[in-house]
Design an enzyme around this catalytic site. Structure first.
Site, PDB file in Angstrom:
ATOM      1  N   GLY A 185      24.913   7.806  -8.009  1.00  0.00           N
ATOM      2  CA  GLY A 185      24.295   7.056  -6.925  1.00  0.00           C
ATOM      3  C   GLY A 185      24.628   5.566  -6.998  1.00  0.00           C
ATOM      4  CD  GLU A 226      26.873  11.976  -8.549  1.00  0.00           C
ATOM      5  OE1 GLU A 226      28.030  11.917  -9.047  1.00  0.00           O
ATOM      6  OE2 GLU A 226      26.373  11.046  -7.896  1.00  0.00           O
ATOM      7  CD  GLU A 233      26.488   9.140  -4.132  1.00  0.00           C
ATOM      8  OE1 GLU A 233      25.492   9.176  -4.870  1.00  0.00           O
ATOM      9  OE2 GLU A 233      26.772  10.033  -3.325  1.00  0.00           O
TER      10      GLU A 233
END
Ligand code: 3HC
Ligand code: NAI
Length: 727
Positions: free
Chosen positions: A120, A143, A123
């Site tokens: 994340g 992930e 991201e």
């Protein structure tokens, strides 16, 4: 309405939002600097997401702000979503929405990266409009290693930045890239100039400064937001045709049985075939599917268990001894591997062998393994020369160990030889030297008793090949001092290995459980399965290799020697499978002799049908009539035996908790990580089912299949192994 702080002057250095923790914004020269401070790794907990959302809302409203910098305080940018929140009801704002908000911002947003921008975190960076990194920064989307996929737009934005092939590689492997590679692949725009480390400076100071410089340049150039979502991704074109099928096939073989890699590929495929918003929704569906899977639960259990194993009450606050000079005794398979692992970790290594011939063989082994690293590009030729000429020496003179901080013995697995070695070490080594044995099975209390300093003696059980395998069993003997245990754990950390504490017994945690499940698979063969069917069923279950293929690899003579050692004390009620002994008697020790359960020659590897004759004769001698054994039955026997013995190992305190068993089997014995380890697996299928299996198999062999008292107790109380981990 967001609660934005009042600012007295339009362009000043003030904190914008009212609650500074864990996200705070200061404004400097019209640049909003958003700092994330959520130690230890700035994970995107609910408070961080809410803080970022509020910060962006405030920035959007403030006309005096002309650019934005997002960075992470302390050791790293953001290391990803907060894994501890997984499995709990999601709380708004959700990460994809926060990132969409960052991307939609009408002022240029710069992500300034240092440490590890992972999951994340990366991201968030890809949702920003520009990315700059300090030279030491690393990036990745790990992930898949947690059984999920990048679920906050990563599968949609990464291919837009790097192209589909690179994105598929990063997302399905979870591998990290450094700043140079990130720049080459288009993931980041700039690498900041190296700065001299300033003593006591915040590690993130360089990232903040780099972000500010970039933002100033953007303002000067009147640059506009540059949104990743707007990058055109050629659909079904020459570049992408075939790449998805190629990755699907690759992952089906490399990550057999795993859901996440395939969903990762489907999500990236959506980036090519669907408009951005639909691609995001598709990603969400695929993400949720994985989030709800047992595989996600298992992989996250493995992640946390590997961190828990190092938390030992007995070494809390205890300092490890200084470790610079290591002695290794014996330069065979294990000694050479241990020496290489230590050299690569920067230790000075003296290796002792029996005579001049053995010294030069050991020297050649160490050189050969290190040359392998040079060939794979992991070690430069210069570094190789420095290690061999400077940090490493081999000798037959025990006296050269007088200054060693630690000595690890890896001589033959014979109590007499080991006792002799420890008597000599006791006479030679300086006070305080940690004296360690790499024995696989022998009683370390007896070995320690050969010295006048048993509190300095410990077991350090490496796995083969020692420079590759991550597991280290730290075997704490009766008199081992806590600081010696702490030094064992410190060594593991230095060698980038995972240490698990074990107590003394025949085989410690791993090999003791192994001997038990080996008997169960031998039992399955006597009952009617072929060794090849056993291997096939267990590989299908997820093991890297079947137990008979593993025996061939390790050398059948090793198990044979152990069986002979234990023969005088073997209980007459035990059903002793003799078919492997017949192979050994014929000189077939597995791979190294070209023949064992399998045949290894120029035509490849294939079953050795001779084995079936040995098995048939063994059954006949025992008056057993073979019957059909299903693949499921093979797996049930294997798992029930493993879990049953593991329960005893926990109950006796040989392993501290069930999770220590899981970490041992995952990192030393090829147990499929996506099943979380045997104890996690047992919780998943139900301890009552495991107990029922044991009772079922006990009707065939009630000596082998005696339920462990702990297992019976947990079933009676309706508890799980996870309850013991949490206790
Ligand atoms: N969430 C919650 N806690 C985390 C965490 C995370 N993402 N990452 C690390 N931690 C915790 C660890 O459990 C540990 O806690 P402890 O001290 O109580 O045991 C502490 O942070 C420090 O971690 P390490 O001991 O691993 O520290 P290292 O310095 O060795 O490594 C690291 C740091 C490289 C960041 C490593 O912790 C790591 O790889 N973390 C996981 C990163 C990751 O997988 N991120 C993706 C998350 S999933 C995601 O982002 C989904 C999104 O796509 C929607
Ligand atoms: P090996 O037979 O390959 O090597 C042993 C080496 O010790 C030989 O090179 C021998 O010359 C040397 N040696 C014997 N006596 C010596 C002495 N008195 N002084 C100096 N050197 C001496 O054996 P391997 O496989 O390396 O095993 C070593 C130890 O590690 C054993 O205790 C074994 O149980 C353990 N072990 C082995 C594993 C494996 O997979 N091979 C895995 C984990 C532990």
């Amino acid at each position: 309405m967001p609660r934005c702080g009042k600012r007295s002057r339009p362009v000043s250095n003030v904190v914008l939002n009212v609650e500074p923790d864990p996200v705070s914004t200061e404004v400097l020269d019209g640049i909003a600097i958003v700092a994330i401070a959520n130690p230890p790794v700035n994970a995107l907990s609910h408070a961080v997401r809410a803080g970022l959302d509020t910060a962006l809302a405030c920035i959007e409203q403030d006309d005096t702000i002309r650019a934005v910098v997002i960075y992470g305080r302390d050791r790293t940018f953001i290391a990803g979503a907060d894994i501890r929140e997984f499995g709990k009801p999601p709380q708004a704002p959700l990460l994809p929405d926060v990132i969409n908000r960052i991307e939609a911002c009408d002022k240029p947003v710069v992500a300034a990266l240092h440490g590890t921008a992972l999951g994340g975190g990366l991201e968030v960076a890809m949702g920003a409009h520009y990315r700059i990194a300090v030279p030491s920064a690393r990036f990745g989307l790990p992930e898949v290693t947690l059984g999920i996929l990048p679920g906050a737009g990563g599968t949609q934005r990464l291919p837009r930045l790097t192209g589909v092939r690179v994105a598929l590689d990063l997302i399905t492997s979870g591998r990290q890239v450094d700043a140079e590679e990130g720049l080459r692949m288009g993931l980041i725009d700039r690498i900041a100039a190296p700065t001299d480390p300033v003593e006591n400076a915040e590690p993130s100071a360089a990232a903040r400064a780099a972000g500010l410089d970039f933002a100033r340049d953007l303002i000067a150039a009147d640059a506009r937001p540059r949104r990743t979502r707007d990058i055109d991704l050629a659909d079904g074109s020459d570049e992408t045709s075939g790449v998805f099928a190629e990755f699907r096939a690759k992952m089906a073989s490399k990550s057999r049985g795993q859901l996440a890699p395939q969903n990762c590929i489907s999500a990236v495929e959506g980036a090519v075939n669907l408009p951005f918003a639909e691609g995001l929704s598709n990603e969400r569906i695929l993400f949720q599917e994985l989030m709800n899977s047992d595989q996600r639960g298992a992989l996250i259990h493995a992640f946390f268990a590997e961190r828990e194993v190092a938390k030992l009450p007995e070494i809390k606050g205890v300092s490890a001894r200084e470790l610079a000079r290591l002695g290794v005794i014996g330069g065979g398979t294990m000694g050479a591997g241990i020496a290489v692992a230590a050299l690569l970790a920067g230790l000075d290594v003296t290796l002792i062998e029996r005579d001049a011939g053995a010294v030069s063989r050991a020297q050649a082994s160490v050189a050969r393994i290190l040359q392998g690293s040079v060939k794979r590009g992991k070690l430069s030729e210069g570094a190789y020369n420095t290690l061999m000429a400077g940090s490493f020496r081999a000798s037959s003179d025990y006296g050269s160990l007088s200054a060693a901080d630690m000595v690890i013995e890896a001589v033959f697995e014979s109590m007499d030889v080991k006792k002799d070695v420890f008597t000599r070490l006791d006479a030679i080594c300086k006070p305080g030297t940690v004296l360690a044995t790499n024995t696989s099975y022998l009683d370390i209390n007896q070995i320690a008793a050969m010295t006048a300093r048993p509190e300095h003696v410990i077991g350090l059980h490496f796995f083969s090949p020692a420079h590759v395998m991550r597991l280290l069993e730290v075997v704490v003997a009766e008199k081992t001092a806590p600081e010696v245990t702490a030094t064992g754990f410190a060594l593991a950390k230095r060698l980038k290995k995972i240490a698990v504490r074990a107590g003394v017994c025949d085989g410690f945690i791993g090999n003791r459980i192994l001997s038990h499940y080996r008997k169960a698979v031998d039992g399955a063969v006597l009952a009617g399965a072929s060794p090849f069917a056993v291997d096939r069923a267990l590989v299908e279950f997820g093991l890297a290799m079947g137990p008979f293929a593993v025996s061939d690899l390790a050398g059948l003579d090793i198990g044979w020697a152990t069986r002979k050692r234990l023969a005088p004390t073997r209980d007459p009620r035990e059903t002793y499978a003799a078919f492997a002994d017949r192979l050994c008697e014929a000189g077939h020790f597995g791979r190294k002799t070209g023949m064992g359960f399998y045949i290894y020659d120029a035509d490849g590897t294939r079953p050795n049908d001779e084995v079936l004759d040995h098995v048939a004769r063994d059954r006949m001698a025992k008056g057993m009539t073979p019957r059909e054994i299903s693949d499921q039955d093979i797996v049930d026997r294997y798992m029930a035996a493993m879990v049953n013995e593991a329960a005893r190992v926990v109950e006796e305190g040989i392993a501290l908790r069930p999770l220590d068993v899981d970490v041992t089997l995952l990192n030393g014995y090829g147990f499929p990580r996506w099943r979380g380890g045997p104890m996690h697996y047992a919780d998943t299928v139900g301890l009552d089912k495991i107990l029922a299996d044991i009772e079922r198999f006990a009707r065939e062999d009630d000596f082998l299949w005696q339920p462990a008292p702990l297992l019976k107790r947990l079933v009676a109380e309706g508890k799980t192994f996870a309850d013991l981990n949490a206790a």
